[in-house]
Design a protein around this motif. Structure first.
Motif, mmCIF file in Angstrom:
data_model
loop_
_atom_site.group_PDB
_atom_site.id
_atom_site.type_symbol
_atom_site.label_atom_id
_atom_site.label_comp_id
_atom_site.label_asym_id
_atom_site.label_seq_id
_atom_site.Cartn_x
_atom_site.Cartn_y
_atom_site.Cartn_z
ATOM 1 N N ARG A 101 -0.247 -4.963 -8.090
ATOM 2 C CA ARG A 101 -1.541 -4.288 -7.900
ATOM 3 C C ARG A 101 -2.349 -5.000 -6.811
ATOM 4 O O ARG A 101 -2.958 -4.355 -5.961
ATOM 5 C CB ARG A 101 -2.342 -4.241 -9.203
ATOM 6 C CG ARG A 101 -3.626 -3.440 -9.018
ATOM 7 C CD ARG A 101 -4.560 -3.506 -10.171
ATOM 8 N NE ARG A 101 -3.897 -3.387 -11.454
ATOM 9 C CZ ARG A 101 -4.443 -2.886 -12.527
ATOM 10 N NH1 ARG A 101 -5.666 -2.430 -12.490
ATOM 11 N NH2 ARG A 101 -3.787 -2.845 -13.652
ATOM 12 N N GLY A 102 -2.331 -6.323 -6.836
ATOM 13 C CA GLY A 102 -3.043 -7.104 -5.829
ATOM 14 C C GLY A 102 -2.504 -6.898 -4.422
ATOM 15 O O GLY A 102 -3.213 -7.096 -3.439
ATOM 16 N N ALA A 103 -1.237 -6.489 -4.321
ATOM 17 C CA ALA A 103 -0.631 -6.229 -3.015
ATOM 18 C C ALA A 103 -0.813 -4.774 -2.586
ATOM 19 O O ALA A 103 -0.280 -4.355 -1.556
ATOM 20 C CB ALA A 103 0.858 -6.578 -3.056
ATOM 21 N N GLY A 104 -1.559 -4.001 -3.378
ATOM 22 C CA GLY A 104 -1.877 -2.634 -2.991
ATOM 23 C C GLY A 104 -1.029 -1.558 -3.636
ATOM 24 O O GLY A 104 -1.228 -0.375 -3.365
ATOM 25 N N ALA A 105 -0.069 -1.934 -4.476
ATOM 26 C CA ALA A 105 0.791 -0.943 -5.130
ATOM 27 C C ALA A 105 0.121 -0.390 -6.377
ATOM 28 O O ALA A 105 -0.827 -0.968 -6.911
ATOM 29 C CB ALA A 105 2.129 -1.576 -5.508
ATOM 30 N N VAL A 106 0.655 0.709 -6.853
ATOM 31 C CA VAL A 106 0.197 1.324 -8.099
ATOM 32 C C VAL A 106 1.280 1.091 -9.150
ATOM 33 O O VAL A 106 2.381 1.645 -9.040
ATOM 34 C CB VAL A 106 -0.052 2.836 -7.924
ATOM 35 C CG1 VAL A 106 -0.457 3.464 -9.247
ATOM 36 C CG2 VAL A 106 -1.103 3.079 -6.855
ATOM 37 N N PRO A 107 1.000 0.252 -10.159
ATOM 38 C CA PRO A 107 1.983 0.046 -11.216
ATOM 39 C C PRO A 107 1.881 1.145 -12.276
ATOM 40 O O PRO A 107 0.785 1.596 -12.599
ATOM 41 C CB PRO A 107 1.588 -1.315 -11.793
ATOM 42 C CG PRO A 107 0.141 -1.464 -11.491
ATOM 43 C CD PRO A 107 -0.140 -0.653 -10.257
ATOM 44 N N SER A 140 0.839 -1.200 0.000
ATOM 45 C CA SER A 140 0.000 0.000 0.000
ATOM 46 C C SER A 140 0.870 1.245 0.000
ATOM 47 O O SER A 140 1.803 1.363 0.791
ATOM 48 C CB SER A 140 -0.899 0.025 1.241
ATOM 49 O OG SER A 140 -1.759 -1.080 1.228
ATOM 50 N N GLY A 141 0.580 2.154 -0.908
ATOM 51 C CA GLY A 141 1.326 3.389 -1.015
ATOM 52 C C GLY A 141 2.546 3.305 -1.909
ATOM 53 O O GLY A 141 3.171 4.320 -2.197
ATOM 54 N N ALA A 142 2.908 2.107 -2.353
ATOM 55 C CA ALA A 142 4.068 1.947 -3.232
ATOM 56 C C ALA A 142 3.674 2.223 -4.686
ATOM 57 O O ALA A 142 2.554 1.940 -5.095
ATOM 58 C CB ALA A 142 4.634 0.540 -3.118
ATOM 59 N N THR A 143 4.602 2.765 -5.433
ATOM 60 C CA THR A 143 4.426 2.970 -6.864
ATOM 61 C C THR A 143 5.564 2.236 -7.557
ATOM 62 O O THR A 143 6.733 2.494 -7.262
ATOM 63 C CB THR A 143 4.450 4.463 -7.232
ATOM 64 O OG1 THR A 143 3.456 5.137 -6.461
ATOM 65 C CG2 THR A 143 4.157 4.666 -8.703
ATOM 66 N N ILE A 144 5.216 1.314 -8.426
ATOM 67 C CA ILE A 144 6.203 0.451 -9.073
ATOM 68 C C ILE A 144 6.278 0.768 -10.558
ATOM 69 O O ILE A 144 5.250 0.786 -11.249
ATOM 70 C CB ILE A 144 5.842 -1.047 -8.887
ATOM 71 C CG1 ILE A 144 5.583 -1.386 -7.414
ATOM 72 C CG2 ILE A 144 6.913 -1.938 -9.507
ATOM 73 C CD1 ILE A 144 6.736 -1.162 -6.480
ATOM 74 N N ALA A 145 7.490 1.016 -11.049
ATOM 75 C CA ALA A 145 7.707 1.275 -12.473
ATOM 76 C C ALA A 145 7.906 -0.040 -13.211
ATOM 77 O O ALA A 145 8.596 -0.940 -12.729
ATOM 78 C CB ALA A 145 8.940 2.152 -12.662
#
Length: 184
Positions: free
Chosen positions: A32-38, A6-11
């Motif tokens: 995405r399923g773990a709460g990150a924004v790809p 949650s709160g992570a942004t992954i490139a």
């Protein structure tokens, strides 16, 4: 316990054409399923054309380009494979610099299949243990890395964490290791 991003942004760095689709979409859905924004990052705006081996796959919209963003914006980086994707990226100066920024900042990087070609160009292989599609073994060794034939290799040698994997068959292990590295 499942990783919480949650709160992570992954490139996810991909060339305009040639990314192996499942090596993009499978880790994308995992983060995405773990709460990150790809975020899909490319060398050109618009969209990328993915491939299912040699056949055209789906088209995906680009969120930003390497010229518009730095690694500081992201928690980690995923480099999908396919032969054409890393071969193209390693010839683009800004793409190589973008990859190198993650290592310089101690941020995790994950690469599957042929994607370690981009890691070699970015100088992120020397002294590291990693795996890849088997045909990259000599390239990795010549770049100062230690190649291992395993489903996934996680290397944290005081620098950034590097997660590598061989092929789409290894995606379940790769996805799990990616989530742990990005959460950690």
């Amino acid at each position: 316990m499942a990783a919480d991003l949650s709160g992570a942004t992954i490139a996810f760095l991909a060339a305009p054409e040639g990314t192996e689709q499942v090596e993009l979409t499978d880790p994308w859905e995992a983060v995405r399923g773990a709460g990150a924004v790809p975020w899909l990052v490319s060398t050109a705006p618009g969209s990328i054309q993915a491939f299912n081996h040699l056949d055209k796959g789906d088209v995906f919209p680009v969120d930003t380009t390497v010229d518009q963003v730095t690694s500081r914006r992201f928690t980690g980086l995923v480099l999908p494979g396919g032969v054409a994707n890393p071969d193209y990226l390693r010839t683009r100066e800004r793409a190589v610099a973008f990859i190198a920024e993650f290592a310089a900042e101690g941020k995790p990087v994950a690469a599957i299949c042929h994607a370690p070609w981009s890691l070699i160009e970015a100088g992120n292989v020397r002294g590291r243990e990693l795996t890849s599609y088997p045909s990259l073994r000599t390239d990795i060794v010549n770049a100062g890395g230690k190649w291992t034939d395993e489903a996934v290799v996680v290397c944290s040698n005081g620098a950034n964490t590097l997660v590598t994997s061989r092929t789409p068959d290894d995606l379940p292990d790769f996805d799990n290791a990616v989530l742990e590295a990005f959460a950690g």
